[in-house]
Scaffold this motif. Structure first.
Motif, PDB file in Angstrom:
ATOM      1  N   UNK A 102     -35.186 -13.140   4.528  1.00  0.00           N
ATOM      2  CA  UNK A 102     -35.728 -12.832   6.063  1.00  0.00           C
ATOM      3  C   UNK A 102     -35.638 -11.661   6.649  1.00  0.00           C
ATOM      4  N   UNK A 103     -36.139 -11.499   7.933  1.00  0.00           N
ATOM      5  CA  UNK A 103     -35.933 -10.762   8.256  1.00  0.00           C
ATOM      6  C   UNK A 103     -36.505  -9.679   8.398  1.00  0.00           C
ATOM      7  N   UNK A 104     -37.297  -9.181   8.542  1.00  0.00           N
ATOM      8  CA  UNK A 104     -38.163  -7.636   8.164  1.00  0.00           C
ATOM      9  C   UNK A 104     -37.379  -6.615   6.917  1.00  0.00           C
ATOM     10  N   UNK A 105     -38.386  -5.991   6.461  1.00  0.00           N
ATOM     11  CA  UNK A 105     -37.712  -5.093   4.971  1.00  0.00           C
ATOM     12  C   UNK A 105     -37.299  -3.842   5.031  1.00  0.00           C
ATOM     13  N   UNK A 106     -36.972  -3.806   6.934  1.00  0.00           N
ATOM     14  CA  UNK A 106     -37.010  -2.329   7.516  1.00  0.00           C
ATOM     15  C   UNK A 106     -35.544  -2.348   8.142  1.00  0.00           C
ATOM     16  N   UNK A 107     -34.567  -1.408   7.888  1.00  0.00           N
ATOM     17  CA  UNK A 107     -33.648  -1.434   8.057  1.00  0.00           C
ATOM     18  C   UNK A 107     -33.049   0.251   8.950  1.00  0.00           C
ATOM     19  N   UNK A 108     -32.646  -0.018  10.504  1.00  0.00           N
ATOM     20  CA  UNK A 108     -32.762   1.331  10.707  1.00  0.00           C
ATOM     21  C   UNK A 108     -31.845   2.031  10.035  1.00  0.00           C
ATOM     22  N   UNK A 109     -31.510   3.153   9.918  1.00  0.00           N
ATOM     23  CA  UNK A 109     -30.161   3.999  10.153  1.00  0.00           C
ATOM     24  C   UNK A 109     -30.426   5.589  11.033  1.00  0.00           C
ATOM     25  N   UNK A 110     -29.264   5.262  12.235  1.00  0.00           N
ATOM     26  CA  UNK A 110     -29.285   6.492  13.194  1.00  0.00           C
ATOM     27  C   UNK A 110     -29.397   7.798  12.755  1.00  0.00           C
ATOM     28  N   UNK A 111     -28.099   8.464  10.925  1.00  0.00           N
ATOM     29  CA  UNK A 111     -27.999   9.424  10.757  1.00  0.00           C
ATOM     30  C   UNK A 111     -29.473  10.274  10.463  1.00  0.00           C
ATOM     31  N   UNK A 112     -29.453   9.678   9.780  1.00  0.00           N
ATOM     32  CA  UNK A 112     -31.567  10.476   9.299  1.00  0.00           C
ATOM     33  C   UNK A 112     -32.695  10.025  10.644  1.00  0.00           C
ATOM     34  N   UNK A 113     -32.490   8.732  11.216  1.00  0.00           N
ATOM     35  CA  UNK A 113     -33.120   8.820  12.361  1.00  0.00           C
ATOM     36  C   UNK A 113     -34.745   7.741  12.066  1.00  0.00           C
ATOM     37  N   UNK A 114     -34.380   7.389  10.400  1.00  0.00           N
ATOM     38  CA  UNK A 114     -34.985   6.298   9.901  1.00  0.00           C
ATOM     39  C   UNK A 114     -35.192   5.436   9.321  1.00  0.00           C
ATOM     40  N   UNK A 115     -35.833   4.892   8.482  1.00  0.00           N
ATOM     41  CA  UNK A 115     -36.046   3.606   8.643  1.00  0.00           C
ATOM     42  C   UNK A 115     -35.819   2.985   6.605  1.00  0.00           C
ATOM     43  N   UNK A 116     -34.653   2.797   6.208  1.00  0.00           N
ATOM     44  CA  UNK A 116     -35.166   2.210   4.762  1.00  0.00           C
ATOM     45  C   UNK A 116     -36.096   0.912   4.543  1.00  0.00           C
ATOM     46  N   UNK A 117     -36.495   1.239   3.161  1.00  0.00           N
ATOM     47  CA  UNK A 117     -36.800  -0.443   3.213  1.00  0.00           C
ATOM     48  C   UNK A 117     -35.614  -1.661   2.227  1.00  0.00           C
ATOM     49  N   UNK A 118     -35.729  -2.706   2.416  1.00  0.00           N
ATOM     50  CA  UNK A 118     -34.904  -2.715   1.385  1.00  0.00           C
ATOM     51  C   UNK A 118     -35.761  -4.799   1.661  1.00  0.00           C
ATOM     52  N   UNK A 119     -37.023  -5.184  -0.160  1.00  0.00           N
ATOM     53  CA  UNK A 119     -36.833  -6.499   0.029  1.00  0.00           C
ATOM     54  C   UNK A 119     -36.350  -7.369  -0.531  1.00  0.00           C
ATOM     55  N   UNK A 120     -34.617  -7.089  -0.426  1.00  0.00           N
ATOM     56  CA  UNK A 120     -34.285  -8.487  -0.368  1.00  0.00           C
ATOM     57  C   UNK A 120     -33.065  -7.886   0.644  1.00  0.00           C
ATOM     58  N   UNK A 121     -31.556  -7.915   0.395  1.00  0.00           N
ATOM     59  CA  UNK A 121     -30.544  -8.058   1.576  1.00  0.00           C
ATOM     60  C   UNK A 121     -31.162  -6.069   1.915  1.00  0.00           C
ATOM     61  N   UNK A 122     -30.226  -6.215   3.762  1.00  0.00           N
ATOM     62  CA  UNK A 122     -30.005  -5.020   4.352  1.00  0.00           C
ATOM     63  C   UNK A 122     -29.193  -4.122   3.001  1.00  0.00           C
ATOM     64  N   UNK A 123     -27.784  -4.666   2.250  1.00  0.00           N
ATOM     65  CA  UNK A 123     -27.508  -4.037   1.642  1.00  0.00           C
ATOM     66  C   UNK A 123     -27.784  -3.814   0.455  1.00  0.00           C
ATOM     67  N   UNK A 124     -29.052  -4.184  -0.077  1.00  0.00           N
ATOM     68  CA  UNK A 124     -29.361  -3.667  -1.123  1.00  0.00           C
ATOM     69  C   UNK A 124     -31.202  -2.817  -0.851  1.00  0.00           C
ATOM     70  N   UNK A 125     -31.472  -1.907  -0.627  1.00  0.00           N
ATOM     71  CA  UNK A 125     -31.714  -0.673  -0.475  1.00  0.00           C
ATOM     72  C   UNK A 125     -32.653  -0.658  -1.349  1.00  0.00           C
ATOM     73  N   UNK A 126     -34.070  -0.499  -1.615  1.00  0.00           N
ATOM     74  CA  UNK A 126     -34.458  -0.121  -2.709  1.00  0.00           C
ATOM     75  C   UNK A 126     -35.225   0.996  -2.637  1.00  0.00           C
ATOM     76  N   UNK A 127     -35.671   1.787  -4.215  1.00  0.00           N
ATOM     77  CA  UNK A 127     -35.232   2.514  -5.138  1.00  0.00           C
ATOM     78  C   UNK A 127     -36.678   3.473  -4.545  1.00  0.00           C
TER      79      UNK A 127
END
Length: 543
Positions: free
Chosen positions: A145-170
């Motif tokens: 559910x939701x977008x496959x992208x989660x915002x990270x303010x430290x890097x000022x970028x999104x990271x990809x997660x095909x599943x949960x936001x707590x499961x970032x894609x390598x």
């Protein structure tokens, strides 16, 4: 060791729900060890062990925080070594889940990667700048559910997660990531594991250009899906061509360990069978793959035939691993209930069918008991997918409830504590102890047909050829040398009549089947295995 996996039978153990040894309500490795004799009694070749590595358990272990250690929930590395040794002593191989398309966000790799854009792990995950309006770089959705992208303010970028936001894609485009993954596999192979089940094996690579996916072609009368993920064709977010070269590296590693094998999980509704064939063809990629073609609601002769023929047409030298149930889908006895006259008859027919198809077979724990899907209340759920999409999609907890071992009241010997998911009356009634004492039980049948199958080379390494029969009859011939079996299934609770020319004798494991000369009468969910000589036999359905 040979190609033991070719036509082999793999038994999936979901550790949380198999046997608890310490009363915390969660199954563990010592518990599995205590129940190994049950698995051995079935006559299977191998155990597939669902995730046991360290994890915060946001997705029940499919979010790994340390690939080289066992999570304390399940025991220790010593317990793992003991399990493998004791399984081997019983002639059973052990393969384990490798969840490497993504990690937990608590994994040290991600904890370093998220700090800035210049650290040593900065490019180990899939990072992308926002669009000018601050939105994610493309339209990719997440499976849960939701977008496959989660915002990270430290890097000022999104990271990809095909599943949960707590499961970032390598980021598998990074060769250092590939090598790190191979090193993890080597770690376990050197401990004596017999191979791997590779989770979400077609998710490893993403489109480097991060192009948006096109919409999925769907019925105009169904304007939306329960899960928006199903409204896209995932052309760019997974199943990329670079995947094959990496799988060759995996195979090269496995070849260093004689007898080690691999089975990849292919999750792609558009080209599942084609990817299964591609990922197992040529002898230098994976040994086996499975998809979700037989893990859904379809239960027709046309469906089974079309998927099998498609696989072997696409990759004649590839090898599938078929299954009807696993930890991700409702149990097949419930999914296909409308096609069964009675649950026990459907249990036996389903087992006979999957065990006679060309390919290897994966059985899911509890399948041998005929367990139906558990009906759970919302407040009993633990699965993030079910919690998010309830009630239209009740998630995966219903197929993950504990195994009922002993007679009496729930939890039937699974634990001395409170089980992490409840054991309901429908499952409790099908306990192992009661079925062990009943020669006509589903458990007794699984033992019988698995033993019978071992005496027929045609069923685990033979050719397959389908007969042109009308619904609901599925008929095919399996042949290997002098061993030829005609297999006929009435996929219906209504009786069917079939003509089998050329003669032959009915095998005792058949169900609701009477062969009188060339006339085969199949009752509700009837099926027949007919031993014949030669290949001149024909099967026709009556008008």
């Amino acid at each position: 060791m040979g190609e033991w996996w070719r036509g082999g039978v793999i038994y999936q153990v979901y550790p949380r729900s198999f046997q608890d040894s310490n009363g915390d309500g969660i199954g563990d490795l010592p518990g599995i060890i205590a129940r190994l004799d049950h698995i051995a009694s079935l006559g299977v070749d191998c155990i597939w062990l669902s995730p046991i590595t360290r994890s915060p358990q946001a997705d029940m272990g499919y979010d790994v925080s340390d690939y080289r250690d066992v999570d304390p929930l399940f025991g220790s590395l010593h317990d793992f070594d003991s399990l493998v040794a004791q399984a081997h002593a019983r002639g059973i191989k052990v393969i384990m889940d490798q969840v490497v398309s993504h990690t937990s966000d608590l994994h040290p790799w991600f904890q370093e990667s998220r700090l800035n854009r210049t650290n040593a792990k900065a490019d180990w995950y899939v990072w992308a700048d926002p669009l000018p309006d601050g939105s994610p770089p493309n339209n990719w959705p997440a499976v849960f559910g939701g977008r496959a992208w989660e915002w990270n303010p430290t890097r000022g970028q999104y990271y990809l997660h095909n599943f949960l936001a707590s499961q970032p894609d390598l980021n598998f485009h990074n060769p250092d990531v590939q090598q790190a993954v191979l090193d993890i596999m080597r770690f376990w192979l050197e401990r004596g594991i017999d191979g791997f089940r590779l989770d979400t094996v077609n998710y490893y690579f993403h489109d480097k250009k991060l192009r948006s996916n096109p919409p999925n072609k769907r019925d105009e009368h169904l304007p939306y899906a329960v899960n928006p993920y199903d409204m896209q064709e995932h052309k760019y977010s997974k199943s990329q061509p670079e995947n094959v070269d990496f799988l060759r590296r995996v195979r090269s590693l496995l070849n260093e360990f004689p007898g080690a094998t691999s089975v990849g999980e292919v999750g792609d509704s558009h080209k599942s069978v084609e990817l299964m064939a591609e990922y197992t063809s040529g002898g230098d990629t994976l040994h086996m793959c499975y998809g979700f073609d037989f893990l859904g609601p379809q239960f027709t002769a046309r469906h089974f035939r079309s998927r099998i023929e498609k696989f072997f047409t696409t990759g004649p030298d590839g090898w599938p691993c078929w299954s009807f149930s696993n930890h991700d889908v409702p149990r097949h006895i419930t999914r296909w209930a409308e096609h069964g006259a009675t649950a026990p008859e459907l249990v036996r027919q389903s087992a006979a069918l999957v065990l006679s198809l060309k390919g290897s077979v994966c059985l899911y724990q509890g399948e041998e008991l005929g367990l139906p899907e558990t009906d759970l209340l919302f407040e009993e759920l633990t699965d993030p997918r079910g919690i998010r999409f309830w009630p239209e999609d009740k998630g995966r907890d219903g197929c993950r409830t504990p195994i009922p071992w002993d007679e009496g009241n729930a939890p039937n010997g699974f634990t001395t504590g409170t089980p992490w998911l409840p054991v309901k009356p429908a499952q409790s009634a099908l306990n192992v102890a009661q079925q062990n004492a009943d020669s006509h039980s589903s458990l007794a049948f699984y033992r019988t047909i698995l033993a019978w199958r071992k005496n027929h080379p045609a069923l685990f390494d033979g050719d397959i050829a389908f007969y042109d029969t009308a619904e609901p009859v599925l008929a095919f011939r399996r042949s290997h040398g002098n061993d030829t079996l005609v297999c006929v299934f009435n996929l219906s609770p209504v009786a069917s009549a079939v003509t089998v020319s050329g003669g032959g004798s009915l095998e005792a494991v058949s169900q609701n089947a009477v062969l009188d000369g060339e006339q085969l009468a199949l009752g509700a969910n009837g099926y027949a295995f007919i031993a014949v000589s030669g290949s001149a036999t024909t099967v026709t359905t009556k008008a």
